[in-house]
Design an enzyme around this catalytic site. Structure first.
Site, PDB file in Angstrom:
ATOM      1  N   THR A 328      10.534 133.665  71.146  1.00  0.00           N
ATOM      2  CA  THR A 328       9.554 134.273  70.342  1.00  0.00           C
ATOM      3  C   THR A 328       8.245 133.558  70.414  1.00  0.00           C
ATOM      4  OG1 THR A 328      11.411 135.016  68.868  1.00  0.00           O
ATOM      5  CG2 THR A 328       9.021 134.772  67.912  1.00  0.00           C
ATOM      6  N   GLN A 358      11.527 141.014  69.249  1.00  0.00           N
ATOM      7  CA  GLN A 358      10.371 140.132  68.964  1.00  0.00           C
ATOM      8  C   GLN A 358       9.438 140.038  70.261  1.00  0.00           C
ATOM      9  OE1 GLN A 358      13.803 139.562  68.859  1.00  0.00           O
ATOM     10  NE2 GLN A 358      14.318 137.968  66.964  1.00  0.00           N
ATOM     11  N   GLN A 380       7.473 144.272  65.968  1.00  0.00           N
ATOM     12  CA  GLN A 380       8.348 143.152  65.598  1.00  0.00           C
ATOM     13  C   GLN A 380       7.567 141.844  65.942  1.00  0.00           C
ATOM     14  OE1 GLN A 380      12.535 143.033  65.923  1.00  0.00           O
ATOM     15  NE2 GLN A 380      12.859 141.180  65.048  1.00  0.00           N
ATOM     16  N   ASP A 381       7.358 140.862  64.751  1.00  0.00           N
ATOM     17  CA  ASP A 381       6.689 139.702  65.059  1.00  0.00           C
ATOM     18  C   ASP A 381       5.515 139.692  65.499  1.00  0.00           C
ATOM     19  OD1 ASP A 381       9.093 138.875  64.101  1.00  0.00           O
ATOM     20  OD2 ASP A 381       9.679 137.575  65.688  1.00  0.00           O
ATOM     21  N   ASP A 402       9.283 141.999  60.123  1.00  0.00           N
ATOM     22  CA  ASP A 402       8.564 140.501  60.166  1.00  0.00           C
ATOM     23  C   ASP A 402       7.117 140.405  60.830  1.00  0.00           C
ATOM     24  OD1 ASP A 402      11.122 140.510  58.984  1.00  0.00           O
ATOM     25  OD2 ASP A 402      12.152 139.705  60.719  1.00  0.00           O
ATOM     26  N   ARG A 471      10.650 139.386  53.341  1.00  0.00           N
ATOM     27  CA  ARG A 471      11.981 138.977  53.302  1.00  0.00           C
ATOM     28  C   ARG A 471      12.000 137.466  53.772  1.00  0.00           C
ATOM     29  NH1 ARG A 471      15.794 140.941  58.075  1.00  0.00           N
ATOM     30  NH2 ARG A 471      14.469 140.640  59.661  1.00  0.00           N
ATOM     31  N   TRP A 473      12.899 134.822  55.689  1.00  0.00           N
ATOM     32  CA  TRP A 473      13.378 134.012  56.838  1.00  0.00           C
ATOM     33  C   TRP A 473      14.137 132.817  56.614  1.00  0.00           C
ATOM     34  CZ3 TRP A 473       9.598 131.793  61.198  1.00  0.00           C
ATOM     35  CH2 TRP A 473      10.374 131.640  62.387  1.00  0.00           C
TER      36      TRP A 473
END
Length: 566
Positions: A328, A358, A380-381, A402, A471, A473
């Site tokens: 990531t 990710q 994502q990310d 996220d 949320r 992590w």
């Protein structure tokens, strides 16, 4: 993103036996002699802490803090050597494992720098002004984040299992020691309440007034030669005013070959190393075009300013992802570590798509980094606010799962946060903040922003897709949404758990004075760590002035900002 290392936070209110009365450590002056056991009881690992501190009847919290920092330096150096030993055998490992090890090497080098800076600041001082105390706590917070990121990267590839096993114990022991150091230093040097810091009066004159950037004008203080270069290539008439930003040099990037460089990376390479902000910014103007390159701004490239022709005009794009063998951390299209970076008027993309999981567009681990009028696009990310202090103003952020994550101290102000259409059976989470220690001064603050559905989600009945503000992590995840417009796409619960009851009692999530159909908090989660009725005094702790001590450094960027609540 991987699960956090488990830890136990021991109670802070402990008692010392150095007088006839039992006195709370919180009431003891840092210069007062104290037994190592009593000092260690205020840390996350009292037993480990006591095993490393000297048993000296005359030692105080200052002494213990410096001693633990020395031990931290030694341990960080040994870990760096160990990572390099593995990398010398890179031919024995998969490409994915080598990439994870390269992340660890970069992060361990940064950790050494931060520890040396911190030890230098504390070695002879028992008193720090606000900005110095903030820097010390910021750097020690970042080294713990670096440790976690190294471990997270190793855990993304099963082929790294042997390497991970060899590094797991040093990583864990290093993290324990760094957390002990942060706790001791916080108790000894860091004031509980920050004093407001104002810029020097001359800086107010020199660095003010850049709101006109997005209107096509840029106030810059530079030589006549550099002004002519920029005006002839950018087509912009620059106001010759003393109300301006100091620029030391200018280079222009254009893919047609008519300017200094055809790639952004080549322009960065010629920037001087380790400059001071008092010398001015090295300005890279990037003409409109689609730049398919991976941009990296190293730690020695300080005080760069990169200005594009506008969102969707100057586009920097890549498609690295975890599915394709990147961590990531190193999947980022644009990665910046160099302190004092300012990015304006450009789009940064990761086009790997939702199916590749990710895939980072921007990763910033640059202290005092600022982004103004930029767009970050991914799934994502998307936006990795990795560490240190960061500010985003009037930016657009697109993503699904996220998509704003990391462990920086970061404020988003006047930004648009767009949830996109995720893959089937996925939900959207705007944030996944990664604070792992209660003494870290990190968190995500979203102020006066708009949280809504991107066109692809809106046209597919966006309210049918579960979307949440965030949320947890990591164990002490901290996110505040205040004075923002929250659209109907946000589920009435507001927030989503990570896994079972993980972090629900240790996180800090709060909302303050938001508007819009998704802002009603009557059906929000009832977790112990969620604050449903945040007051103005608490909300002010997460403003630019208090959370980032931003008055001391954002002025130099010229980017407009609101210091307090609106």
């Amino acid at each position: 993103m991987a699960s956090t290392l488990c830890s136990i936070l021991f109670p802070f209110s402990l008692f010392l036996i150095f007088s006839a009365l039992s006195t709370s450590l919180a009431d003891v002056l840092p210069s007062t002699p104290v037994a190592p056991g009593a000092a260690c009881n205020s840390t996350p690992y009292p037993g480990f802490c006591k095993s490393i501190l000297p048993n000296s009847p005359s030692a105080n919290l200052y002494d213990y803090g410096r001693f633990s920092l020395k031990r931290s330096l030694s341990m960080a150096n040994r870990f760096s050597l160990l990572v390099n030993q593995y990398l010398r055998r890179r031919s024995s490992f998969s490409i994915a494992t080598v990439r994870a090890l390269e992340d660890c090497r970069l992060l361990s080098d940064l950790t050494m720098d931060y520890l040396l800076t911190t030890f230098g600041a504390l070695n002879s001082s028992t008193s720090l002004v606000t900005i110095e105390a903030e820097e010390v706590q910021t750097l020690l917070s970042a080294i713990i984040t670096n440790q976690q990121t190294c471990m997270d990267g190793l855990q993304t590839t099963s082929s790294a299992v042997n390497v991970e096993n060899g590094l797991a114990t040093p990583l864990f022991n290093g993290t324990r020691l760094f957390r002990v150091s942060l706790a001791l230093v916080t108790r000894a040097w860091i004031p509980k309440k920050k004093k407001k810091v104002r810029p020097h009066p001359t800086e107010r004159v020199l660095f003010s007034g850049m709101e006109v950037v997005r209107k096509g004008r840029l106030n810059l203080r530079m030589s006549d030669k550099n002004r002519q270069i920029l005006e002839s290539t950018s087509g912009r008439k620059l106001l010759q005013s003393s109300d301006s930003i100091l620029v030391s040099d200018v280079v222009v990037v254009n893919q047609d070959g008519t300017t200094n460089f055809t790639t952004i990376s080549d322009a960065i390479a010629v920037a001087p190393n380790n400059t001071d902000i008092s010398d001015g910014y090295f300005l890279i103007f990037v003409k409109a075009g689609v730049y398919q390159e991976y941009v990296s701004i190293a730690k020695n490239k300080k005080n760069l300013m990169m200005v594009g022709d506008g969102i969707n005009q100057t586009i920097i794009t890549g498609n690295r992802s975890v599915v394709d063998g990147w961590t990531t951390f190193n999947s980022a299209t644009f990665a910046v570590v160099g302190q004092g970076f300012v990015g304006m008027n450009m789009t940064i993309q990761n086009t790997a798509g939702a199916i590749k999981h990710q895939a980072v567009a921007l990763r910033s681990g640059a202290d005092f980094s600022t982004f103004y009028g930029c767009s970050f696009e991914g799934y994502q990310d998307t936006l990795y606010t990795h560490s240190l202090r960061q500010f985003y103003r009037e930016c657009d952020i697109f993503g699904t799962v996220d998509f704003i994550f990391g462990n920086a101290a970061v404020v988003f102000q006047n930004c648009n946060i767009y949830a996109r259409l995720p893959m089937q059976n996925q939900f959207n989470a705007m944030t996944a903040q990664g604070r792992t220690d209660p003494n870290q001064n990190t968190g995500t603050s979203i102020q006066n922003c708009v949280i809504t559905a991107a066109p692809d989600l809106a046209s597919n009945n966006g309210t049918a897709i579960k979307s949440y503000l965030g949320r947890p992590w990591k164990e002490y995840s901290r996110t505040v949404v205040m004075q923002s417009f929250i659209d109907s796409l946000i589920d009435p619960a507001g927030w989503r758990e990570w896994s079972g009851d993980f972090a629900l009692s240790t996180l800090y999530y709060a909302e303050y004075n938001n508007t819009g159909p998704g802002s009603n908090t009557s059906s929000r989660v009832t977790w112990p760590g969620y604050v449903s009725a945040m007051n103005a005094a608490d909300a002010s702790n997460f403003t630019v002035s208090n959370f980032l001590v931003g008055d001391a450094w954002i002025s130099s960027t010229g980017v407009p900002y609101t210091a307090g609540l609106m």
